[in-house]
Scaffold this motif. Structure first.
Motif, short mmCIF file in Angstrom:
data_model
loop_
_atom_site.label_atom_id
_atom_site.label_comp_id
_atom_site.label_asym_id
_atom_site.label_seq_id
_atom_site.Cartn_x
_atom_site.Cartn_y
_atom_site.Cartn_z
N LEU A 83 -42.96 -29.36 4.44
CA LEU A 83 -43.67 -30.55 3.95
C LEU A 83 -43.31 -31.79 4.75
CD1 LEU A 83 -43.58 -30.02 0.09
CD2 LEU A 83 -45.53 -29.86 1.63
N PHE A 84 -42.04 -31.94 5.11
CA PHE A 84 -41.65 -33.10 5.91
C PHE A 84 -42.25 -33.02 7.31
CE2 PHE A 84 -38.91 -35.61 8.65
CZ PHE A 84 -38.90 -36.81 7.96
N ALA A 85 -42.24 -31.82 7.89
CA ALA A 85 -42.83 -31.65 9.21
C ALA A 85 -44.34 -31.92 9.16
CB ALA A 85 -42.55 -30.26 9.74
N ALA A 86 -44.98 -31.50 8.08
CA ALA A 86 -46.41 -31.77 7.93
C ALA A 86 -46.66 -33.27 7.78
CB ALA A 86 -46.97 -31.02 6.72
N LEU A 87 -45.79 -33.96 7.05
CA LEU A 87 -45.91 -35.42 6.93
C LEU A 87 -45.75 -36.08 8.30
CD1 LEU A 87 -46.11 -38.02 5.22
CD2 LEU A 87 -43.61 -37.89 5.01
N ALA A 88 -44.79 -35.61 9.08
CA ALA A 88 -44.60 -36.15 10.43
C ALA A 88 -45.84 -35.92 11.28
CB ALA A 88 -43.36 -35.52 11.08
N GLY A 89 -46.41 -34.73 11.19
CA GLY A 89 -47.63 -34.44 11.93
C GLY A 89 -48.79 -35.30 11.48
N TYR A 90 -48.91 -35.51 10.18
CA TYR A 90 -49.98 -36.36 9.65
C TYR A 90 -49.83 -37.80 10.15
CZ TYR A 90 -52.99 -38.88 6.46
OH TYR A 90 -53.96 -39.70 5.96
N VAL A 91 -48.61 -38.32 10.12
CA VAL A 91 -48.36 -39.68 10.60
C VAL A 91 -48.71 -39.79 12.08
CG1 VAL A 91 -46.54 -41.39 11.03
CG2 VAL A 91 -46.67 -40.24 8.83
N PHE A 92 -48.29 -38.80 12.87
CA PHE A 92 -48.60 -38.82 14.29
C PHE A 92 -50.11 -38.72 14.53
CE2 PHE A 92 -49.41 -36.72 18.33
CZ PHE A 92 -48.78 -37.61 19.19
N GLY A 93 -50.78 -37.84 13.82
CA GLY A 93 -52.23 -37.69 13.97
C GLY A 93 -52.98 -38.95 13.60
N THR A 94 -52.55 -39.62 12.54
CA THR A 94 -53.17 -40.88 12.15
C THR A 94 -52.94 -41.93 13.22
OG1 THR A 94 -52.85 -40.34 9.82
CG2 THR A 94 -53.26 -42.64 10.35
#
Length: 125
Positions: free
Chosen positions: A56-67
């Motif tokens: 979940l944290f890695a997915a959050l990091a990916g989401y922040v980077f993608g945004t």
């Protein structure tokens, strides 16, 4: 799951457009760069162990980077779109900028493959 979160952040983000309309290109580019840096540092911190090592944290990091990627692209498109007043140029301009944005991932993938031996070392680049 993590890659999907990054793509979701990149392709379903309206934050960049709303921010661009309210504050302009320079502030939007600053926001995009900050989000990209934050996403990369979150992922690097998770790999180093000083941030949570969960999906979940890695997915959050990916989401922040993608945004951040989407927001930076919005700033670049908006600033360049306003530069050219001839309506005949707008389609070509947006097409070229978007094409080079898409090609950059392919070029950077080759750079990562050649220069980094560890599969996850690209996060430190």
């Amino acid at each position: 799951f993590i890659g999907s979160a990054a793509h979701f952040g990149a392709f379903f983000s309206v934050l960049g457009g709303m921010f661009f309309d309210a504050f302009g290109a320079r502030a939007t580019l600053t926001l995009g760069g900050t989000l990209k840096l934050s996403g990369y540092l979150m992922m690097a911190g998770a790999m180093e162990g000083w941030l949570p090592r969960t999906h979940l944290f890695a997915a959050l990091a990916g989401y922040v980077f993608g945004t951040g990627c989407s927001t930076s692209l919005t700033a670049a498109l908006g600033a360049n779109y306003g530069t050219f007043k001839d309506p005949a140029m707008h389609g070509r301009l947006v097409g070229l900028l978007t094409a080079f944005f898409g090609l950059s991932s392919g070029c950077l993938s080759l750079v990562y493959d050649v220069f980094f031996t560890s599969p996850a070392a690209f996060v430190y680049f």
